[in-house]
Design a protein around this motif. Structure first.
Motif, short mmCIF file in Angstrom:
data_model
loop_
_atom_site.label_atom_id
_atom_site.label_comp_id
_atom_site.label_asym_id
_atom_site.label_seq_id
_atom_site.Cartn_x
_atom_site.Cartn_y
_atom_site.Cartn_z
N LEU A 334 0.82 -1.21 0.00
CA LEU A 334 0.00 0.00 0.00
C LEU A 334 0.86 1.27 0.00
CD1 LEU A 334 -3.05 0.39 -0.11
CD2 LEU A 334 -3.01 0.88 2.33
N ILE A 335 2.08 1.18 0.48
CA ILE A 335 2.98 2.34 0.45
C ILE A 335 3.25 2.74 -0.99
CG2 ILE A 335 5.25 3.18 1.14
CD1 ILE A 335 3.29 2.58 3.45
N ILE A 415 5.51 7.97 8.31
CA ILE A 415 5.78 9.18 7.55
C ILE A 415 4.98 9.20 6.25
CG2 ILE A 415 7.58 10.54 6.40
CD1 ILE A 415 9.57 9.39 8.42
N THR A 416 4.82 8.04 5.61
CA THR A 416 4.05 7.98 4.37
C THR A 416 2.59 8.37 4.60
OG1 THR A 416 5.47 6.21 3.52
CG2 THR A 416 3.33 6.48 2.48
N THR A 417 2.02 7.91 5.70
CA THR A 417 0.64 8.27 6.03
C THR A 417 0.51 9.77 6.22
OG1 THR A 417 0.38 6.12 7.14
CG2 THR A 417 -1.29 7.81 7.60
N LEU A 418 1.47 10.38 6.89
CA LEU A 418 1.46 11.84 7.08
C LEU A 418 1.58 12.56 5.73
CD1 LEU A 418 3.80 12.21 10.21
CD2 LEU A 418 1.30 12.41 10.14
N ALA A 419 2.40 12.01 4.84
CA ALA A 419 2.58 12.63 3.52
C ALA A 419 1.27 12.63 2.73
CB ALA A 419 3.66 11.89 2.74
N THR A 420 0.55 11.51 2.77
CA THR A 420 -0.71 11.42 2.02
C THR A 420 -1.77 12.34 2.62
OG1 THR A 420 -0.16 9.10 1.58
CG2 THR A 420 -2.40 9.81 1.08
N LEU A 542 -6.58 3.97 4.43
CA LEU A 542 -6.11 2.60 4.17
C LEU A 542 -4.69 2.40 4.72
CD1 LEU A 542 -7.38 2.15 0.48
CD2 LEU A 542 -8.39 1.23 2.59
N GLU A 543 -3.87 3.42 4.62
CA GLU A 543 -2.50 3.33 5.15
C GLU A 543 -2.50 3.20 6.67
OE1 GLU A 543 0.17 5.82 1.91
OE2 GLU A 543 -0.91 6.91 3.47
N GLY A 544 -3.41 3.88 7.34
CA GLY A 544 -3.52 3.76 8.79
C GLY A 544 -3.87 2.34 9.20
N LEU A 545 -4.81 1.73 8.48
CA LEU A 545 -5.18 0.34 8.76
C LEU A 545 -4.01 -0.59 8.45
CD1 LEU A 545 -8.79 0.33 7.23
CD2 LEU A 545 -8.16 0.50 9.65
N LEU A 547 -0.86 0.12 8.70
CA LEU A 547 0.15 0.28 9.76
C LEU A 547 -0.17 -0.62 10.95
CD1 LEU A 547 2.62 1.68 11.00
CD2 LEU A 547 1.10 3.53 11.74
N ILE A 548 -1.46 -0.68 11.31
CA ILE A 548 -1.88 -1.57 12.40
C ILE A 548 -1.58 -3.03 12.05
CG2 ILE A 548 -3.85 -2.40 13.74
CD1 ILE A 548 -5.11 0.38 13.35
N TYR A 549 -1.90 -3.41 10.81
CA TYR A 549 -1.62 -4.77 10.34
C TYR A 549 -0.12 -5.06 10.41
CZ TYR A 549 -0.41 -8.17 6.69
OH TYR A 549 0.15 -9.21 6.00
N TYR A 550 0.70 -4.10 10.00
CA TYR A 550 2.16 -4.29 10.00
C TYR A 550 2.69 -4.51 11.41
CZ TYR A 550 7.12 -3.17 9.59
OH TYR A 550 8.49 -3.22 9.67
N LEU A 551 2.20 -3.73 12.36
CA LEU A 551 2.68 -3.87 13.74
C LEU A 551 2.34 -5.24 14.31
CD1 LEU A 551 1.73 -0.32 15.12
CD2 LEU A 551 4.01 -1.17 14.50
N VAL A 552 1.18 -5.77 13.94
CA VAL A 552 0.81 -7.13 14.39
C VAL A 552 1.76 -8.15 13.76
CG1 VAL A 552 -0.98 -8.91 14.30
CG2 VAL A 552 -1.61 -6.53 14.76
#
Length: 575
Positions: A334-335, A415-420, A542-545, A547-552
């Motif tokens: 998604l990035i 940082i990517t989420t902040l950029a979008t 979608l990027e926020g979601l 990020l949660i998936y990635y941390l898991v």
């Protein structure tokens, strides 16, 4: 005896090859290649919309599909490199395909009959390129995709393998290689999006595409000159066949009771020698079903094992490593979807804005050159990371590379989420200014807002790439079985492919379901009447979601277990 001495002499000769002396050839090749490819692709949206008169949405999808295909073909190139012809010859052959594709497009851009007649943008007299003219375009893009398939998965792995992993001093240089590889790539991209894009917009597309074509020829020549000095690992058979053999063997033995201790599982260092030059993978308890492939039965007790019934622990762990990498790999998709917008919609935003350097300046920044802020921030971030952040973080983590690649990726995701999100707010501001100036229905008139409003989103994407892309590449290289590193790097590019295709899918879905009875939608050719800001915020959600998936995924990830082999000189000293 004589044959053994000869083999040892060859091995010692290979040891003397590689190292830092090969880096000038590899980095020079990368700089020239990236000037060619980025100079070729960065401003292509302008070529498609202004020269071939494609609608914006169709042009954006054409480029993202090309990017997706170009990132999908590396799996085939990696397979050929790992299994049959080696990385050096794969890189060389692929570069020639690149060269032919670029020559075709340069000729089509130079000769008027290969393009529709000039017209006023958005005017009624504009005719889209004829099918045969588009066929030439697609042929050149297809050849470039084939070239990407051989070059992209191999050049990073080929550069990294110039350093001996069994030598602690050289191993630390491997991680610096990834940083400096991206640094050289960033510098070449800076040249491409400034000098080359300026020539395309102000001199002509024939010259603007001709320069990258010449740069590609320089790239091939530079790489070939270093041939005698390279450390070239021999291909060792199809990695996909080995993975399938483990799966088949495990299924065949699914009803056999598991052994009480992993030490009873089959190991054969001699058989695995070619695929474990630097270290042997040791047994892990995860994904234990596949351990059945290494259980020795009465029918397996023969001098030459049937690999479709019996696999070594090392080969079983190869499969486990690939499976464990899957969820982390998927998180990076998604990035790419987010960053893909910088080469399409963000560029069109820039085209509508005031691109003068100052009120009294006549010079206008080419829209394609806005990417310079991404590449500049990426280059600066890499330099600061390698020279300042790594030594500082090393004090606390004890790691030679400062942060783990998973930590590095996680920072990039944030940082990517902040950029979008920033991109969405900037677009809302641009439309507000257009409305105040009465320009909503005048897409060809410049909106009185400086193009520098786009700098924060471009810069944030560049900073994010310095963390995410390098961390992702390090992860795929380090955690992959050593005999599958071209294939693993290809999987990195496949995540880019998937991200590009998801971008295309999102654009198509939003374009379709946001359509109104009056013909308007979120992503029209006239951005002043669109809702591109909503589209950016949808991606940010979608990027926020993600990020949660990635941390898991990170929480439950297990690193590849490897037993590093001792070097020949260490073994002699221990005797």
């Amino acid at each position: 005896m004589e044959e053994k001495k000869e083999n040892h002499a060859i091995a010692r000769e290979e040891k003397r090859k590689g190292g830092l002396k090969t880096m000038p050839f590899i980095f020079a090749n990368e700089v020239a290649e990236k000037i060619a490819v980025v100079g070729f692709s960065t401003n292509m949206i302008s070529y498609l919309t202004q020269q071939l008169h494609m609608p914006l949405a169709k042009a954006a999808n054409t480029l993202t599909n090309f990017g997706g295909t170009g990132s999908l073909t590396p799996l085939l190139g990696a397979f050929l490199a790992d299994a049959y012809i080696g990385r050096f010859w794969t890189i060389t052959g692929a570069s020639l395909f690149y060269q032919i594709g670029m020559i075709i497009l340069t000729l089509s851009a130079s000769l008027p009959r290969f393009r529709p007649p000039p017209c006023t943008p958005h005017g009624p007299d504009c005719k889209e390129a004829l099918p045969w003219q588009l066929a030439i375009l697609y042929t050149s893009l297809f050849l470039n995709a084939i070239g990407a398939g051989g070059y992209r998965p191999c050049i990073v792995a080929f550069g990294a393998e110039q350093f001996d992993e069994t030598d602690p001093k050289e191993k630390t240089k491997t991680w610096s290689f990834f940083n400096w590889y991206y640094f050289c790539m960033g510098v070449s991209m800076l040249l491409a999006v400034t000098v080359v894009v300026y020539i395309q917009d102000n001199v002509g597309w024939g010259w603007g595409l001709g320069i990258p074509t010449v740069a590609m020829a320089v790239s091939v020549g530079t790489f070939a000159v270093g041939y005698p000095m390279y450390r070239r690992l021999e291909p060792c058979g199809s990695p996909f066949t080995r993975l399938v053999q483990v799966v088949v063997a495990a299924i065949k033995k699914r009803n056999i009771p598991m052994v009480s201790d992993s030490k009873y599982l089959y190991e054969n260092d001699q058989m695995d020698a070619e695929i474990s030059l630097y270290g042997k993978l040791v047994h892990t308890n995860q994904l234990s079903f596949f351990d059945r492939a290494a259980i020795i039965t009465e029918s397996d007790k023969s001098p030459t094992p049937n690999l479709w019934r019996l696999s070594t622990v090392h080969r079983v762990e190869e499969l486990k490593s690939v499976i464990r990498m899957g969820p982390i790999w998927a998180a990076g998709i998604l990035i790419i979807t987010s960053s893909a917008q910088q080469n399409t919609f963000a560029l069109q935003q820039a085209r509508t804005m005031d691109r003068h350097l100052s009120r009294h300046s006549t010079f206008q920044i080419p829209p394609g050159s806005m990417a310079v802020f991404s590449y500049l921030s990426m280059v600066i971030t890499i330099t600061v990371y390698d020279r300042l952040l790594v030594p500082f973080a090393r004090r606390f983590t004890g790691l030679d590379r400062g942060l783990t690649f998973l930590q590095r990726m996680g920072i990039g995701f944030v940082i990517t989420t902040l950029a979008t999100m920033t991109a969405g707010f900037v677009e809302a501001r641009r439309k507000h200014v257009a409305a105040q100036a009465g320009l909503l229905d005048l897409p060809g008139v410049t909106v009185p807002i400086p193009v520098f409003w786009l700098v924060p989103q471009y810069a944030l994407h560049g900073i994010a790439e310095a963390f995410t892309s390098i961390g992702h590449l390090e992860f795929m290289y380090d955690q992959a079985p050593e005999s599958m590193r071209s294939t693993s790097t290809a999987l990195y590019w496949m995540s880019i492919s998937a991200g590009s295709y998801i971008s295309t899918m999102l654009v198509s879905i939003v374009h379709k379901y946001s359509a109104q009875p009056d013909g308007s939608n979120w992503l029209p050719d006239n951005l002043n009447r669109g809702k591109l800001d909503y589209f950016y915020w949808l991606i940010a959600l979608l990027e926020g979601l993600n990020l949660i998936y990635y941390l898991v995924c990170v929480k439950y990830y297990t690193y590849k277990p490897v037993e590093i082999k001792k070097r020949e000189d260490e073994l002699k000293n221990s005797v």
